[in-house]
Write a protein that holds these residues in place. Structure first.
Motif, short mmCIF file in Angstrom:
data_model
loop_
_atom_site.label_atom_id
_atom_site.label_comp_id
_atom_site.label_asym_id
_atom_site.label_seq_id
_atom_site.Cartn_x
_atom_site.Cartn_y
_atom_site.Cartn_z
N TRP A 69 32.54 -54.17 -60.02
CA TRP A 69 32.12 -52.79 -60.18
C TRP A 69 31.61 -52.54 -61.59
O TRP A 69 30.60 -51.84 -61.79
CB TRP A 69 33.28 -51.86 -59.84
CG TRP A 69 32.90 -50.42 -59.74
CD1 TRP A 69 33.29 -49.40 -60.55
CD2 TRP A 69 32.06 -49.84 -58.73
NE1 TRP A 69 32.74 -48.22 -60.13
CE2 TRP A 69 31.98 -48.45 -59.01
CE3 TRP A 69 31.36 -50.34 -57.64
CZ2 TRP A 69 31.23 -47.58 -58.23
CZ3 TRP A 69 30.62 -49.47 -56.86
CH2 TRP A 69 30.55 -48.11 -57.15
N ALA A 70 32.30 -53.10 -62.59
CA ALA A 70 31.85 -52.95 -63.98
C ALA A 70 30.50 -53.60 -64.19
O ALA A 70 29.62 -53.06 -64.88
CB ALA A 70 32.89 -53.55 -64.93
N ALA A 71 30.29 -54.78 -63.59
CA ALA A 71 29.01 -55.47 -63.73
C ALA A 71 27.88 -54.68 -63.06
O ALA A 71 26.77 -54.59 -63.59
CB ALA A 71 29.10 -56.87 -63.12
N LEU A 72 28.15 -54.11 -61.89
CA LEU A 72 27.14 -53.32 -61.19
C LEU A 72 26.76 -52.07 -61.99
O LEU A 72 25.58 -51.74 -62.15
CB LEU A 72 27.65 -52.92 -59.81
CG LEU A 72 27.66 -54.03 -58.75
CD1 LEU A 72 28.42 -53.57 -57.50
CD2 LEU A 72 26.24 -54.42 -58.37
N LYS A 73 27.77 -51.37 -62.51
CA LYS A 73 27.48 -50.16 -63.29
C LYS A 73 26.70 -50.49 -64.56
O LYS A 73 25.76 -49.78 -64.93
CB LYS A 73 28.79 -49.44 -63.65
CG LYS A 73 29.48 -48.78 -62.47
CD LYS A 73 30.58 -47.83 -62.93
CE LYS A 73 31.69 -48.58 -63.64
NZ LYS A 73 32.79 -47.67 -64.03
N LEU A 74 27.09 -51.58 -65.22
CA LEU A 74 26.38 -51.99 -66.43
C LEU A 74 24.93 -52.36 -66.11
O LEU A 74 24.00 -51.95 -66.83
CB LEU A 74 27.09 -53.17 -67.09
CG LEU A 74 26.40 -53.77 -68.32
CD1 LEU A 74 26.36 -52.75 -69.45
CD2 LEU A 74 27.12 -55.05 -68.76
N THR A 75 24.73 -53.10 -65.04
CA THR A 75 23.38 -53.54 -64.67
C THR A 75 22.48 -52.36 -64.34
O THR A 75 21.34 -52.28 -64.82
CB THR A 75 23.45 -54.50 -63.47
OG1 THR A 75 24.26 -55.63 -63.81
CG2 THR A 75 22.07 -54.97 -63.05
N ILE A 76 22.98 -51.44 -63.53
CA ILE A 76 22.16 -50.29 -63.14
C ILE A 76 21.89 -49.39 -64.35
O ILE A 76 20.77 -48.89 -64.54
CB ILE A 76 22.85 -49.52 -62.01
CG1 ILE A 76 22.90 -50.39 -60.75
CG2 ILE A 76 22.11 -48.21 -61.71
CD1 ILE A 76 23.72 -49.82 -59.62
#
Length: 279
Positions: A69-76
């Motif tokens: 979830w942290a990786a997805l939020k950072l990427t977006i």
């Protein structure tokens, strides 16, 4: 034989004739469909199928683990920032390259396409050399989010520029001159005449930059340091899951990225259609 009679050569139906009629359309459509299915649709379907094997609950659990979830939020989030920067700077660079003449213009125009030709892992290595702990510039951006922004800007640089440039070339200069002769200032001319024509291309280029940023791996894997909850982007997180033999989890995160990209492209398409109807 009567002089009014003409000699007719019988036409044999075959491939050349078919290519000029409906048969050619069917053949071309079939070839394109097979190619697109083999190269794009089947691999995407395989990823989605793998992600769905554990059911909706398993999919949700895979994408909502703290690190994923942290990786997805950072990427977006980073992709949105990079896309907005590209929207402004890409349009400005396209304007300069189209409307102005200056020494080195040809070289600059050539360098813009470099990210298309350069392997992204090489770009990551170059950026790590320039902005790493032993930076010759004295600027350390490695293993930071600022470094990720620089890496994503590098690989997405051409999209807005190359999308806006052809539209700028086709704009009717007489409309701008007529508006200026009626007393309109440069900002008014840009806002009322130029911007409405450029906006669809600007949005299309921005969408392409966003989708490329979301999926980028090569230029970020080195400079990010792959630090969970800090600099680990989704593509690198997917790679880590594959290395850990968590194929279903990797497919779930990939499907989430795919869904976001498709949603952005769909929204841009709807905006362009709305703008075309208003125009």
């Amino acid at each position: 034989m009567s002089t009014t009679e003409t000699t007719r050569t019988p036409v044999r139906p075959g491939l050349p004739l078919a290519l000029g009629g409906r048969g050619g359309t069917v053949l071309g459509l079939g070839t394109a469909t097979i190619f697109m299915s083999a190269v794009v649709l089947l691999p995407l379907a395989a990823v989605v199928w793998t992600a769905a094997e554990q059911g909706p609950g398993g999919f949700w659990d895979a994408v909502t683990t703290p690190d994923a979830w942290a990786a997805l939020k950072l990427t977006i989030g980073l992709s949105l920032v990079v896309s907005l920067i590209n929207l402004v700077m890409g349009t400005l660079i396209a304007w300069v390259l189209t409307r102005d003449d200056f020494p080195g213009k040809g070289l600059l125009n050539l360098l813009i396409d470099l990210p298309f030709a350069l392997p992204t892992i090489v770009a990551g290595l170059v950026l790590l050399t320039l902005y790493g702990p032993e930076s010759p510039l004295g600027l350390t951006l490695a293993y930071t989010r600022a470094g990720l922004v620089v890496a994503l800007l590098f690989v997405t640089l051409p999209f807005v520029i190359r999308t806006v440039q052809p539209v700028l070339r086709e704009l009717d200069a007489e409309m701008e001159q007529a508006a200026a002769s009626l007393g309109a200032g440069p900002w008014t001319v840009f806002r009322r005449i130029i911007l409405p024509n450029l906006l669809p291309a600007m949005l299309a280029g921005t969408a392409l930059a966003f989708t490329r940023s979301v999926a980028e791996f090569g230029s970020t894997v080195l400079i990010s340091g792959n630090i969970p909850f800090q600099t680990q982007v989704a593509a690198v997180q997917v790679f880590g899951r594959i290395e850990s033999n968590d194929t279903a989890g990797a497919a779930a995160v990939s499907t989430a990225l795919l869904s976001v990209s498709l949603l952005v492209l769909l929204l841009i398409g709807l905006v362009n259609r709305w703008g075309a109807r208003r125009g």
